[in-house]
Design a protein around this motif. Structure first.
Motif, PDB file in Angstrom:
ATOM      1  N   PHE A 108       0.818  -1.206   0.000  1.00  0.00           N
ATOM      2  CA  PHE A 108       0.000   0.000   0.000  1.00  0.00           C
ATOM      3  C   PHE A 108       0.857   1.264   0.000  1.00  0.00           C
ATOM      4  N   MET A 109       1.968   1.230   0.715  1.00  0.00           N
ATOM      5  CA  MET A 109       2.871   2.399   0.710  1.00  0.00           C
ATOM      6  C   MET A 109       3.446   2.635  -0.682  1.00  0.00           C
ATOM      7  N   LEU A 110       3.788   1.575  -1.392  1.00  0.00           N
ATOM      8  CA  LEU A 110       4.308   1.732  -2.744  1.00  0.00           C
ATOM      9  C   LEU A 110       3.232   2.218  -3.710  1.00  0.00           C
ATOM     10  N   ILE A 111       2.015   1.729  -3.534  1.00  0.00           N
ATOM     11  CA  ILE A 111       0.922   2.168  -4.402  1.00  0.00           C
ATOM     12  C   ILE A 111       0.603   3.635  -4.186  1.00  0.00           C
ATOM     13  N   PHE A 112       0.457   4.035  -2.934  1.00  0.00           N
ATOM     14  CA  PHE A 112       0.051   5.394  -2.653  1.00  0.00           C
ATOM     15  C   PHE A 112       1.196   6.392  -2.686  1.00  0.00           C
ATOM     16  N   ALA A 113       2.443   5.925  -2.706  1.00  0.00           N
ATOM     17  CA  ALA A 113       3.584   6.836  -2.838  1.00  0.00           C
ATOM     18  C   ALA A 113       3.684   7.386  -4.264  1.00  0.00           C
ATOM     19  N   SER A 114       3.096   6.674  -5.219  1.00  0.00           N
ATOM     20  CA  SER A 114       3.191   7.125  -6.611  1.00  0.00           C
ATOM     21  C   SER A 114       2.160   8.187  -6.948  1.00  0.00           C
TER      22      SER A 114
END
Length: 115
Positions: A108-114
């Motif tokens: 989720f952090m990787l998804i929402f960091a973009s």
């Protein structure tokens, strides 16, 4: 997370615990030198981070070696004490649950960091 729903346990029977020295040395060398993570971690990850410490590269290298030694020493030494705990299936379920939570959080952090 699927492993959380399986009944897993560690086999601590004496059949696996007894082995000869030559076999253990060969397995250790194989796990060390045939493992691609050795090269990825050492050359790429640590090598790329070390470029930030141009003036202190010797200290950085010594610190990386010391940290690696401490980590693997603790991992090997603590495995002896954790073996009875992980002989029970509930221990594996708890471990798998927390590993799954951490992986989901990272995803989720990787998804929402973009965004």
């Amino acid at each position: 997370m699927r492993a959380f729903f399986k009944d897993l346990s560690m086999d601590t029977s004496s059949d696996y615990a007894r082995s000869n020295l030559k076999k253990n040395i060969l397995l250790t060398l194989a796990f060390t030198w045939l493992n691609p993570h050795v090269y990825l971690d050492t050359m790429i990850l640590i090598g790329s981070v070390s470029t930030k410490f141009k003036d202190e590269n010797l200290i950085f290298g010594m610190g990386a070696c010391l940290a690696s030694f401490c980590f693997f020493f603790a991992l090997g030494y603590l495995a002896r004490f954790l073996a009875p705990i992980f002989a029970r299936p509930i221990s594996w379920k708890i471990l798998e649950f927390f590993v799954g939570l951490i992986m989901l959080a990272l995803a989720f952090m990787l998804i929402f960091a973009s965004f």
